[in-house]
Design a protein around this motif. Structure first.
Motif, mmCIF file in Angstrom:
data_model
loop_
_atom_site.group_PDB
_atom_site.id
_atom_site.type_symbol
_atom_site.label_atom_id
_atom_site.label_comp_id
_atom_site.label_asym_id
_atom_site.label_seq_id
_atom_site.Cartn_x
_atom_site.Cartn_y
_atom_site.Cartn_z
ATOM 1 N N UNK A 79 -30.251 -1.711 -13.456
ATOM 2 C CA UNK A 79 -28.896 -1.178 -14.046
ATOM 3 C C UNK A 79 -28.316 -0.143 -13.206
ATOM 4 N N UNK A 80 -27.033 -0.704 -13.141
ATOM 5 C CA UNK A 80 -26.013 0.532 -12.373
ATOM 6 C C UNK A 80 -25.108 1.256 -13.508
ATOM 7 N N UNK A 81 -25.207 2.706 -13.579
ATOM 8 C CA UNK A 81 -24.755 3.477 -14.489
ATOM 9 C C UNK A 81 -23.614 4.105 -13.764
ATOM 10 N N UNK A 82 -22.388 4.078 -14.156
ATOM 11 C CA UNK A 82 -21.058 4.743 -13.468
ATOM 12 C C UNK A 82 -20.665 5.667 -14.496
ATOM 13 N N UNK A 83 -20.682 7.011 -13.682
ATOM 14 C CA UNK A 83 -20.186 8.074 -14.438
ATOM 15 C C UNK A 83 -21.310 8.798 -14.993
ATOM 16 N N UNK A 84 -22.237 9.389 -13.766
ATOM 17 C CA UNK A 84 -23.675 10.022 -14.165
ATOM 18 C C UNK A 84 -23.258 11.106 -15.110
ATOM 19 N N UNK A 85 -22.406 12.056 -14.827
ATOM 20 C CA UNK A 85 -22.227 13.206 -15.675
ATOM 21 C C UNK A 85 -23.385 14.006 -15.684
ATOM 22 N N UNK A 86 -23.884 14.241 -17.022
ATOM 23 C CA UNK A 86 -24.796 15.212 -17.062
ATOM 24 C C UNK A 86 -26.281 14.489 -16.711
ATOM 25 N N UNK A 110 -23.216 15.543 -9.976
ATOM 26 C CA UNK A 110 -24.441 14.772 -9.559
ATOM 27 C C UNK A 110 -25.470 15.788 -9.166
ATOM 28 N N UNK A 111 -25.505 16.607 -8.524
ATOM 29 C CA UNK A 111 -26.425 17.848 -8.362
ATOM 30 C C UNK A 111 -26.982 18.333 -9.594
ATOM 31 N N UNK A 127 -30.063 8.725 -7.634
ATOM 32 C CA UNK A 127 -28.754 9.197 -7.805
ATOM 33 C C UNK A 127 -27.744 9.155 -6.837
ATOM 34 N N UNK A 128 -26.556 8.318 -6.780
ATOM 35 C CA UNK A 128 -25.622 8.105 -5.868
ATOM 36 C C UNK A 128 -24.165 8.834 -6.031
ATOM 37 N N UNK A 129 -23.610 9.294 -5.155
ATOM 38 C CA UNK A 129 -22.111 9.800 -5.324
ATOM 39 C C UNK A 129 -21.054 9.003 -4.777
ATOM 40 N N UNK A 130 -19.973 8.786 -5.250
ATOM 41 C CA UNK A 130 -19.051 8.074 -4.722
ATOM 42 C C UNK A 130 -18.068 7.422 -5.955
ATOM 43 N N UNK A 131 -17.137 6.503 -5.679
ATOM 44 C CA UNK A 131 -16.428 5.852 -6.512
ATOM 45 C C UNK A 131 -17.079 4.716 -7.209
ATOM 46 N N UNK A 132 -17.722 4.710 -8.494
ATOM 47 C CA UNK A 132 -18.385 3.640 -9.218
ATOM 48 C C UNK A 132 -17.337 2.549 -9.621
ATOM 49 N N UNK A 145 -24.788 -3.386 -15.951
ATOM 50 C CA UNK A 145 -23.728 -2.257 -15.656
ATOM 51 C C UNK A 145 -23.210 -1.748 -16.716
ATOM 52 N N UNK A 146 -23.269 -0.185 -16.748
ATOM 53 C CA UNK A 146 -22.854 0.698 -17.947
ATOM 54 C C UNK A 146 -21.907 1.575 -17.297
ATOM 55 N N UNK A 147 -20.653 1.301 -18.190
ATOM 56 C CA UNK A 147 -19.620 2.556 -17.357
ATOM 57 C C UNK A 147 -19.197 3.376 -18.537
#
Ligand code: SAM
Length: 204
Positions: A79-86, A110-111, A127-132, A145-147
């Motif tokens: 699963x790709x989760x876009x917008x990790x937030x917390x 992300x940290x 965890x990844x950083x960038x433009x999801x 994919x969850x956005x």
């Protein structure tokens, strides 16, 4: 006296709207109090979105549950989760047995999410950083994919391109939650799944 909501009260509230027991168990299993800021600790188990800094929010538990139910995650799915937030939504997805790659554009968030996920010993999460909004082609095709941020106007084409056959994508488009499924013949099935309010998906 009002008092703080408890985990059991939250699950009882969600049970009125959510049929999938697996989703209810996953929500009950993830300690939401580890994903909120100290200032909002007393509301951690309320069925509310809460500020997490930088103008962002941890999503409302009912919305997280609804999105998980729509995605119908099966154990072992990627699963790709876009917008990790917390990191909370990612943790719920792993509690459903998924392998999760979660992408956030704000490195500081992300940290913090990484700390939160480590504190609850979440497994199978990267965890990844960038433009999801461009997805994560290195990991495609995705089973789901969850956005968790709202696309303006239309679904970013990269997300659709990265969906496996049988794969599901759930995302807010404007104020409507949309579910897309790639059928066996490769065509797409798209349907609306109710009204929601999300922060914008920032497409760079
Ligand atoms: N899923 C999160 C949780 O469980 O706490 C809540 C997500 S919050 C509603 C939306 C998040 O999406 C914010 O952290 C924001 O920085 C992030 N975001 C917005 N546009 C993005 C993009 N293009 N790529 C990655 N993250 C993005």
């Amino acid at each position: 006296m009002g008092g703080e909501s408890t985990r059991a009260e939250l699950i009882e509230t969600l049970r009125r709207h959510v049929r999938d027991e697996r989703v209810l168990r996953a929500i009950a299993a993830v300690p939401r109090d580890r994903f909120v800021t100290e200032a909002h600790a007393h509301d951690a188990w309320a069925n509310e979105a809460l500020p997490i800094g930088g103008g962002q929010t941890i999503s409302q538990p009912l919305v997280v549950a609804h999105m998980c139910e729509l995605l119908d995650i099966q154990p072992g799915e990627r699963v790709l989760d876009v917008g990790t937030g917390s990191g909370y939504h990612a943790a719920v997805l792993t509690a459903l047995g998924a392998h999760v790659w979660t992408i956030e554009r704000d490195p500081e968030l992300s940290r913090w999410a990484e700390e939160n996920l480590r504190a609850v010993r979440a497994r199978r999460v990267t965890l990844l950083t960038g433009d999801g909004s461009r997805g994560w082609p290195q990991g495609a095709p995705w089973d789901a994919i969850n956005v968790a941020a709202s696309a303006r106007g239309e679904i970013p084409p990269a997300l659709i391109d990265q969906l496996a056959v049988g794969g599901r994508l759930v995302l807010p488009v404007g104020d409507e939650l949309v579910l897309v499924r790639r059928r066996d013949d490769g065509t797409l099935d798209r349907r609306g799944a109710g009204g929601v309010r999300f922060v914008p998906l920032i497409e760079e």
